[in-house]
Motif scaffolding. Structure first.
Motif, PDB file in Angstrom:
ATOM      1  N   VAL A 165       0.833  -1.201   0.000  1.00  0.00           N
ATOM      2  CA  VAL A 165       0.000   0.000   0.000  1.00  0.00           C
ATOM      3  C   VAL A 165       0.866   1.248   0.000  1.00  0.00           C
ATOM      4  CG1 VAL A 165      -1.712   1.322   1.294  1.00  0.00           C
ATOM      5  CG2 VAL A 165      -1.912  -1.176   1.133  1.00  0.00           C
ATOM      6  N   GLU A 166       1.864   1.288   0.865  1.00  0.00           N
ATOM      7  CA  GLU A 166       2.679   2.492   1.036  1.00  0.00           C
ATOM      8  C   GLU A 166       3.579   2.765  -0.165  1.00  0.00           C
ATOM      9  OE1 GLU A 166       2.726   1.728   5.844  1.00  0.00           O
ATOM     10  OE2 GLU A 166       4.555   1.406   4.663  1.00  0.00           O
ATOM     11  N   SER A 167       4.038   1.708  -0.832  1.00  0.00           N
ATOM     12  CA  SER A 167       4.917   1.893  -1.988  1.00  0.00           C
ATOM     13  C   SER A 167       4.149   2.013  -3.294  1.00  0.00           C
ATOM     14  CB  SER A 167       5.907   0.728  -2.084  1.00  0.00           C
ATOM     15  OG  SER A 167       5.225  -0.494  -2.290  1.00  0.00           O
ATOM     16  N   GLY A 168       2.879   1.614  -3.283  1.00  0.00           N
ATOM     17  CA  GLY A 168       2.044   1.761  -4.470  1.00  0.00           C
ATOM     18  C   GLY A 168       2.114   0.621  -5.458  1.00  0.00           C
ATOM     19  N   GLY A 169       2.743  -0.484  -5.085  1.00  0.00           N
ATOM     20  CA  GLY A 169       2.807  -1.604  -6.015  1.00  0.00           C
ATOM     21  C   GLY A 169       3.566  -2.780  -5.443  1.00  0.00           C
ATOM     22  N   PHE A 170       3.398  -3.961  -6.059  1.00  0.00           N
ATOM     23  CA  PHE A 170       4.033  -5.178  -5.574  1.00  0.00           C
ATOM     24  C   PHE A 170       5.530  -5.172  -5.838  1.00  0.00           C
ATOM     25  CE2 PHE A 170      -0.379  -6.370  -5.779  1.00  0.00           C
ATOM     26  CZ  PHE A 170      -0.551  -7.275  -4.738  1.00  0.00           C
ATOM     27  N   SER A 171       5.943  -4.671  -7.000  1.00  0.00           N
ATOM     28  CA  SER A 171       7.365  -4.680  -7.338  1.00  0.00           C
ATOM     29  C   SER A 171       8.160  -3.777  -6.406  1.00  0.00           C
ATOM     30  CB  SER A 171       7.565  -4.238  -8.794  1.00  0.00           C
ATOM     31  OG  SER A 171       6.975  -5.161  -9.682  1.00  0.00           O
ATOM     32  N   LYS A 172       7.640  -2.573  -6.157  1.00  0.00           N
ATOM     33  CA  LYS A 172       8.339  -1.655  -5.266  1.00  0.00           C
ATOM     34  C   LYS A 172       8.382  -2.206  -3.846  1.00  0.00           C
ATOM     35  CE  LYS A 172       7.384   2.608  -7.825  1.00  0.00           C
ATOM     36  NZ  LYS A 172       6.726   3.947  -7.773  1.00  0.00           N
ATOM     37  N   ALA A 173       7.296  -2.834  -3.419  1.00  0.00           N
ATOM     38  CA  ALA A 173       7.279  -3.434  -2.083  1.00  0.00           C
ATOM     39  C   ALA A 173       8.304  -4.562  -1.997  1.00  0.00           C
ATOM     40  CB  ALA A 173       5.887  -3.950  -1.763  1.00  0.00           C
ATOM     41  N   ALA A 174       8.390  -5.370  -3.033  1.00  0.00           N
ATOM     42  CA  ALA A 174       9.361  -6.461  -3.035  1.00  0.00           C
ATOM     43  C   ALA A 174      10.789  -5.929  -2.949  1.00  0.00           C
ATOM     44  CB  ALA A 174       9.179  -7.310  -4.293  1.00  0.00           C
ATOM     45  N   ASP A 175      11.063  -4.854  -3.697  1.00  0.00           N
ATOM     46  CA  ASP A 175      12.406  -4.253  -3.641  1.00  0.00           C
ATOM     47  C   ASP A 175      12.699  -3.712  -2.246  1.00  0.00           C
ATOM     48  OD1 ASP A 175      12.759  -4.835  -6.308  1.00  0.00           O
ATOM     49  OD2 ASP A 175      12.190  -2.829  -7.007  1.00  0.00           O
ATOM     50  N   ALA A 176      11.708  -3.023  -1.651  1.00  0.00           N
ATOM     51  CA  ALA A 176      11.915  -2.428  -0.331  1.00  0.00           C
ATOM     52  C   ALA A 176      12.123  -3.493   0.737  1.00  0.00           C
ATOM     53  CB  ALA A 176      10.730  -1.540   0.040  1.00  0.00           C
ATOM     54  N   LEU A 177      11.424  -4.627   0.590  1.00  0.00           N
ATOM     55  CA  LEU A 177      11.510  -5.702   1.578  1.00  0.00           C
ATOM     56  C   LEU A 177      12.597  -6.720   1.260  1.00  0.00           C
ATOM     57  CD1 LEU A 177       7.668  -6.288   1.935  1.00  0.00           C
ATOM     58  CD2 LEU A 177       9.160  -5.316   3.688  1.00  0.00           C
ATOM     59  N   ASN A 178      13.232  -6.546   0.096  1.00  0.00           N
ATOM     60  CA  ASN A 178      14.262  -7.494  -0.362  1.00  0.00           C
ATOM     61  C   ASN A 178      13.689  -8.909  -0.424  1.00  0.00           C
ATOM     62  OD1 ASN A 178      16.828  -8.155  -1.292  1.00  0.00           O
ATOM     63  ND2 ASN A 178      17.610  -8.596   0.761  1.00  0.00           N
ATOM     64  N   MET A 179      12.501  -8.998  -1.034  1.00  0.00           N
ATOM     65  CA  MET A 179      11.819 -10.278  -1.193  1.00  0.00           C
ATOM     66  C   MET A 179      11.501 -10.503  -2.671  1.00  0.00           C
ATOM     67  SD  MET A 179       9.033 -10.148   1.930  1.00  0.00           S
ATOM     68  CE  MET A 179       8.318 -11.732   1.424  1.00  0.00           C
ATOM     69  N   PRO A 180      11.381 -11.743  -3.108  1.00  0.00           N
ATOM     70  CA  PRO A 180      10.933 -11.989  -4.492  1.00  0.00           C
ATOM     71  C   PRO A 180       9.500 -11.477  -4.678  1.00  0.00           C
ATOM     72  CG  PRO A 180      11.903 -13.967  -3.517  1.00  0.00           C
ATOM     73  CD  PRO A 180      11.711 -12.994  -2.402  1.00  0.00           C
ATOM     74  N   ARG A 181       9.222 -10.923  -5.853  1.00  0.00           N
ATOM     75  CA  ARG A 181       7.885 -10.403  -6.099  1.00  0.00           C
ATOM     76  C   ARG A 181       6.812 -11.483  -5.960  1.00  0.00           C
ATOM     77  NH1 ARG A 181       3.715  -9.427  -9.363  1.00  0.00           N
ATOM     78  NH2 ARG A 181       2.946  -7.296  -9.641  1.00  0.00           N
ATOM     79  N   PRO A 182       7.041 -12.722  -6.460  1.00  0.00           N
ATOM     80  CA  PRO A 182       5.996 -13.750  -6.276  1.00  0.00           C
ATOM     81  C   PRO A 182       5.678 -14.014  -4.807  1.00  0.00           C
ATOM     82  CG  PRO A 182       7.547 -14.434  -7.966  1.00  0.00           C
ATOM     83  CD  PRO A 182       8.134 -13.212  -7.327  1.00  0.00           C
ATOM     84  N   SER A 183       6.684 -13.905  -3.939  1.00  0.00           N
ATOM     85  CA  SER A 183       6.433 -14.127  -2.513  1.00  0.00           C
ATOM     86  C   SER A 183       5.536 -13.038  -1.950  1.00  0.00           C
ATOM     87  CB  SER A 183       7.758 -14.166  -1.745  1.00  0.00           C
ATOM     88  OG  SER A 183       8.570 -15.234  -2.186  1.00  0.00           O
ATOM     89  N   VAL A 184       5.775 -11.813  -2.372  1.00  0.00           N
ATOM     90  CA  VAL A 184       4.932 -10.698  -1.924  1.00  0.00           C
ATOM     91  C   VAL A 184       3.503 -10.911  -2.387  1.00  0.00           C
ATOM     92  CG1 VAL A 184       4.514  -8.223  -2.188  1.00  0.00           C
ATOM     93  CG2 VAL A 184       6.847  -9.066  -1.816  1.00  0.00           C
ATOM     94  N   THR A 185       3.346 -11.276  -3.647  1.00  0.00           N
ATOM     95  CA  THR A 185       2.008 -11.504  -4.196  1.00  0.00           C
ATOM     96  C   THR A 185       1.282 -12.622  -3.453  1.00  0.00           C
ATOM     97  OG1 THR A 185       2.754 -10.774  -6.383  1.00  0.00           O
ATOM     98  CG2 THR A 185       0.717 -12.046  -6.291  1.00  0.00           C
ATOM     99  N   LYS A 186       1.982 -13.743  -3.210  1.00  0.00           N
ATOM    100  CA  LYS A 186       1.356 -14.888  -2.534  1.00  0.00           C
ATOM    101  C   LYS A 186       0.943 -14.543  -1.109  1.00  0.00           C
ATOM    102  CE  LYS A 186       3.673 -18.479  -5.250  1.00  0.00           C
ATOM    103  NZ  LYS A 186       4.682 -19.569  -5.232  1.00  0.00           N
ATOM    104  N   LEU A 187       1.749 -13.758  -0.409  1.00  0.00           N
ATOM    105  CA  LEU A 187       1.412 -13.387   0.964  1.00  0.00           C
ATOM    106  C   LEU A 187       0.155 -12.522   1.009  1.00  0.00           C
ATOM    107  CD1 LEU A 187       4.946 -12.749   2.456  1.00  0.00           C
ATOM    108  CD2 LEU A 187       3.240 -14.324   3.378  1.00  0.00           C
TER     109      LEU A 187
END
Length: 304
Positions: free
Chosen positions: A14-36
């Motif tokens: 929500v705060e970053s405005g997208g899954f890719s940016k959140a994944a970069d900020a959290l240092n996580m793979p984008r699919p993991s962010v999406t699945k969570l």
């Protein structure tokens, strides 16, 4: 599903405005962010986000869940920070709202020392001149100038900063150097500064003892950024009244010259403000103490 992790990931999306940016900020793979996030929606049996190819947006349920969950996460972080080793080594993310001028001239140059002192802290600066809703925007604290109007915030006064009225040597050669406010009111131009909170052009306020004067100089240039007003004055476009700490580097460099020095505005108080429910945070406490120390020691912000 790790529900706590999923809540944190959802908040970052929500705060970053997208899954890719959140994944970069959290240092996580984008699919993991999406699945969570998908697992969290399945657990709650509601859709939290509307997704398009270009952006994500909160649903009404998602907005309500985000507001409640971020408060819960903040309380959990504060609980961890208030016990054990966290009192000595605070950790976690600290979100700070500050004006661009204070960020550029005061905070950012000194921030490496703070982060070296507290290596487990992460500082996120929200930079701008608008007044943010600290609770609604999930901001831990803000540095604000002027008298405070929101009585629901806890405030610590850290400084009273003086004003200075000045112009460039080139401008003064062309228009003359005013010795009094009357001189200033005749034949001089100001740098128009549009106030963010009111949409009005700032006046030039002068004080000497019990005397108070307000001048409205005509302007040929109008800006909505305080630092831009100083730069415009350095370029010879008019007279500027600004906080001394903003002008002093240019005065030292000979780009600006103080005028009508016997008349000045009342010092502007500065506070660190934060919501009442965050006063137990160890990371917030060390930051507030550091900012107060910084203002007391900084060559351009400490009392003359």
């Amino acid at each position: 599903m790790d529900q706590l992790l999923a809540m944190r990931v959802f908040a970052r999306v929500v705060e970053s405005g997208g899954f890719s940016k959140a994944a970069d900020a959290l240092n996580m793979p984008r699919p993991s962010v999406t699945k969570l996030v998908q697992a969290l929606e399945a657990h709650l049996q509601v859709r939290l986000l509307n997704r398009t190819t270009r952006r994500v947006a909160l649903t009404s349920d998602g907005a309500a869940y985000y507001e409640r969950s971020t408060r819960l996460l903040a309380e959990l972080d504060e609980l961890e920070a208030s016990v054990g080793n966290a009192r000595v080594n605070p950790r976690g993310r600290l979100r700070v709202d500050v004006s661009s001028t204070l960020a550029d001239m005061v905070l950012l140059p000194s921030l490496p020392g703070f982060l070296a002192r507290y290596p487990d802290l992460q500082v996120e600066l929200s930079i701008g001149d608008r007044i943010v809703d600290l609770v609604g925007d999930n901001v831990d604290c803000a540095i604000r100038g002027g008298e405070l109007e929101d009585s629901t915030l806890v405030a610590r006064r850290i400084a009273e900063l003086p004003w200075v009225t000045c112009a460039s040597p080139d401008y003064l050669r062309r228009h003359g150097t005013p010795a009094t406010p009357d001189d200033l009111a005749r034949g001089h131009f100001g740098i128009g500064y549009l106030l963010a909170h009111s949409g009005r052009v700032a006046t030039l306020d002068l004080a000497r003892g019990d005397e108070r004067l307000t001048l409205r100089l005509p302007h040929r240039v109008l800006v909505n950024d305080a630092q831009a007003a100083v730069v415009a004055a350095c370029a010879g476009l008019g007279v500027v009244q600004t906080l001394r700490f903003m002008a002093q580097p240019h005065i030292d460099a000979g780009k600006l010259q103080p005028i009508v020095e016997h008349w000045s505005g009342s010092p502007l108080p500065f506070h660190v403000v934060y919501p009442q429910n965050r006063h137990l945070s160890a990371r917030l406490r060390v930051f507030v103490d550091w900012v107060a120390e910084l203002f007391a020691q900084h060559p351009y912000t400490r009392p003359a």
